[in-house]
Design an enzyme around this catalytic site. Sequence first.
Site, short mmCIF file in Angstrom:
data_model
loop_
_atom_site.label_atom_id
_atom_site.label_comp_id
_atom_site.label_asym_id
_atom_site.label_seq_id
_atom_site.Cartn_x
_atom_site.Cartn_y
_atom_site.Cartn_z
N CYS A 113 0.85 -1.19 0.00
CA CYS A 113 0.00 0.00 0.00
C CYS A 113 0.88 1.24 0.00
CB CYS A 113 -0.90 -0.02 1.24
SG CYS A 113 -1.72 1.56 1.58
N GLU A 114 0.66 2.14 -0.96
CA GLU A 114 1.52 3.32 -1.05
C GLU A 114 1.21 4.37 0.02
OE1 GLU A 114 -0.53 6.33 -4.28
OE2 GLU A 114 0.71 4.73 -5.05
N HIS A 115 0.08 4.20 0.72
CA HIS A 115 -0.30 5.17 1.74
C HIS A 115 0.33 4.88 3.10
CE1 HIS A 115 -3.91 5.45 -1.07
NE2 HIS A 115 -3.25 6.57 -1.20
N HIS A 116 0.52 3.60 3.41
CA HIS A 116 1.08 3.23 4.71
C HIS A 116 2.26 2.27 4.62
CE1 HIS A 116 -3.17 4.40 5.58
NE2 HIS A 116 -2.58 5.04 6.57
N GLN A 154 -4.85 -0.56 -5.14
CA GLN A 154 -5.35 -1.74 -5.84
C GLN A 154 -6.04 -1.39 -7.15
OE1 GLN A 154 -7.22 -4.72 -3.38
NE2 GLN A 154 -8.40 -5.53 -5.09
N HIS A 182 -5.79 -6.04 2.81
CA HIS A 182 -4.89 -4.91 3.03
C HIS A 182 -4.53 -4.83 4.51
CE1 HIS A 182 -5.71 -2.72 -0.93
NE2 HIS A 182 -6.49 -3.79 -0.97
N CYS A 184 -3.17 -2.45 5.95
CA CYS A 184 -3.45 -1.12 6.48
C CYS A 184 -4.89 -1.04 6.99
CB CYS A 184 -3.19 -0.04 5.43
SG CYS A 184 -4.06 -0.25 3.88
#
Length: 227
Positions: A113-116, A154, A182, A184
């Site tokens: 996940c590019e956010h976390h 995704q 996920h 996250c």
Amino acid sequence: MKTIANNDFFELIGDNHEMTSLETPLREDAFVKSDVEKMEIIARHFKEIMLELGLDLTDDSLRGTPHRVSKMFVQEIFSGLNPKNKPKISVFENSYNYSKMLIEADIQFNSTCEHHFLPIVGKAHVAYISSGKVIGLSKLNRIVDYFSRRPQVQERLTKQIYNELTQVLGTQDVIVVMEASHLCVSSRGIKDNSSYTTTMEYSGVFNEAEIRNNFFSLINKNRKSDF
């Protein structure tokens, strides 16, 4: 106040798992440095992160962790960022004139996940109908793996795989479905470890409900255990 507002905005993007671009955001100088140079810099910075967390890097178990993490980032889980690692895809003439659906189901993938920067783990199901070209079955797995090995959302991952297949195969008769858990979601925030996310992209004959439902029926017929 402006900084707090900006932080709230970026936090909202992360919590909503939003995608801001179809292409993976990369700087123009992303590949000026060699892999070795990148690993040295990442190891140095990760060491600082570990120290700030209060870890004792003189312990034999932790001493080599910065190097291991840097190697893992550059050569393994984010290797799909570098175009030089893109699999070589050869197409062949459909000499046996197979004109029905070809499905590769339950392709296991691991992404991030590019956010976390937490894992996304799941399975992809892809199918196409040849317009005169075919590719080796393992290449379908390699395409999924390549685009998975980068910080991802995704929805973007699904579209990147779909776009690659339509381009390589020269047909719009392609469908890509991805199901993933996920971390996250399961290990932070709501902490829901029972849910999973499904995304799909399709066109051509798969716009027809009957053909699309036939695809779903076939991938569910011999359903393997959950990811």
